[in-house]
Design a protein around this motif. Sequence first.
Motif, mmCIF file in Angstrom:
data_model
loop_
_atom_site.group_PDB
_atom_site.id
_atom_site.type_symbol
_atom_site.label_atom_id
_atom_site.label_comp_id
_atom_site.label_asym_id
_atom_site.label_seq_id
_atom_site.Cartn_x
_atom_site.Cartn_y
_atom_site.Cartn_z
ATOM 1 N N ALA A 8 0.841 -1.209 0.000
ATOM 2 C CA ALA A 8 0.000 0.000 0.000
ATOM 3 C C ALA A 8 0.874 1.257 0.000
ATOM 4 O O ALA A 8 0.576 2.225 -0.700
ATOM 5 C CB ALA A 8 -0.929 0.003 1.203
ATOM 6 N N ALA A 11 2.227 1.655 -3.341
ATOM 7 C CA ALA A 11 1.171 2.179 -4.230
ATOM 8 C C ALA A 11 1.084 3.694 -4.134
ATOM 9 O O ALA A 11 0.934 4.374 -5.160
ATOM 10 C CB ALA A 11 -0.174 1.545 -3.874
ATOM 11 N N ILE A 12 1.201 4.227 -2.911
ATOM 12 C CA ILE A 12 1.158 5.690 -2.733
ATOM 13 C C ILE A 12 2.338 6.324 -3.476
ATOM 14 O O ILE A 12 2.175 7.279 -4.233
ATOM 15 C CB ILE A 12 1.188 6.060 -1.229
ATOM 16 N N THR A 15 1.982 5.968 -7.329
ATOM 17 C CA THR A 15 0.902 6.811 -7.854
ATOM 18 C C THR A 15 1.379 8.261 -7.980
ATOM 19 O O THR A 15 1.183 8.901 -9.026
ATOM 20 C CB THR A 15 -0.342 6.736 -6.943
ATOM 21 N N ASN A 44 0.054 0.535 -10.411
ATOM 22 C CA ASN A 44 -0.760 1.180 -9.377
ATOM 23 C C ASN A 44 -2.047 0.396 -9.118
ATOM 24 O O ASN A 44 -2.422 0.193 -7.967
ATOM 25 C CB ASN A 44 -1.115 2.611 -9.797
ATOM 26 N N THR A 45 -2.699 -0.044 -10.205
ATOM 27 C CA THR A 45 -3.953 -0.796 -10.054
ATOM 28 C C THR A 45 -3.705 -2.109 -9.316
ATOM 29 O O THR A 45 -4.482 -2.500 -8.437
ATOM 30 C CB THR A 45 -4.588 -1.073 -11.439
ATOM 31 N N TRP A 48 -2.846 -1.131 -5.543
ATOM 32 C CA TRP A 48 -4.013 -0.627 -4.814
ATOM 33 C C TRP A 48 -5.070 -1.718 -4.637
ATOM 34 O O TRP A 48 -5.610 -1.896 -3.538
ATOM 35 C CB TRP A 48 -4.635 0.581 -5.524
ATOM 36 N N SER A 51 -3.789 -4.480 -2.267
ATOM 37 C CA SER A 51 -3.754 -4.002 -0.879
ATOM 38 C C SER A 51 -5.163 -3.907 -0.291
ATOM 39 O O SER A 51 -5.386 -4.268 0.865
ATOM 40 C CB SER A 51 -3.081 -2.631 -0.806
#
Lengths: 126, 100
Positions: A8, A11-12, A15, A44-45, A48, A51
């Motif tokens: 996660a 991912a932040i 992104t 990213n998909t 996200w 997670s």
Amino acid sequence: MACFIVPATEAIVTTVASKKLNHTLETKEDTLGNYYIKNMKTLNTMLWGGSALLLFEHIWHGEVTPFFPFFTAASSPAKLSAMFHEMATVGVAMALLVTFVWAVLTLITYKMTHPKTSPSLEKVHS
Amino acid sequence: MTLFLASLAAVISSIVWYLSKTARILHIGTLALMLWGASLMWLVDAIHEYITLGAAYFTPNAKVMMNDAFLGMSVVVLALVIWFVFVLIHDPMHVIKTRS
């Protein structure tokens, strides 16, 4: 316990990075590096989505709660230590595997969509 | 069982993405990517459990298996809900926009 925190967090980061990098891309040619930046939406998909589904699994198992401190493992120092150990091993491995699979898939699709033309063929065409 | 059901759903959604143009318009690729991401993460979890438990990992008791099966089905439903909300927001076939 809290292994999903690592993907996660990645991912932040990815992104934010993809938004910043895509902004600088518009006038540049379609190189492999640029193709990776353009394809970061896929990573990213995966991060996200994965997670989010893992968060649901942790709620299901009662490891994440809707109230502070949100993780049942945070109730004692021993459990907290085990949680950090799991994040450092399983969590990091999850993030690395997803990123590796994305990197390989992106490379394959780049090779498929940008077939290499040999210099002799280029001469014939010109 | 959770890994199995999530992976199965990922494979099915990927096949649908490849075969159907309408499905691609409806962003089914997003659903497939979410499920692949979760499946890869659970794969790491499964390998970790296998290293910890050994062969006992492959012989869970009925109660654990049942719970895992319900979890797997719930995860797939949750992924479908997230995807559906995503489709409603983007409205790629202009269904909502033409109604209002």
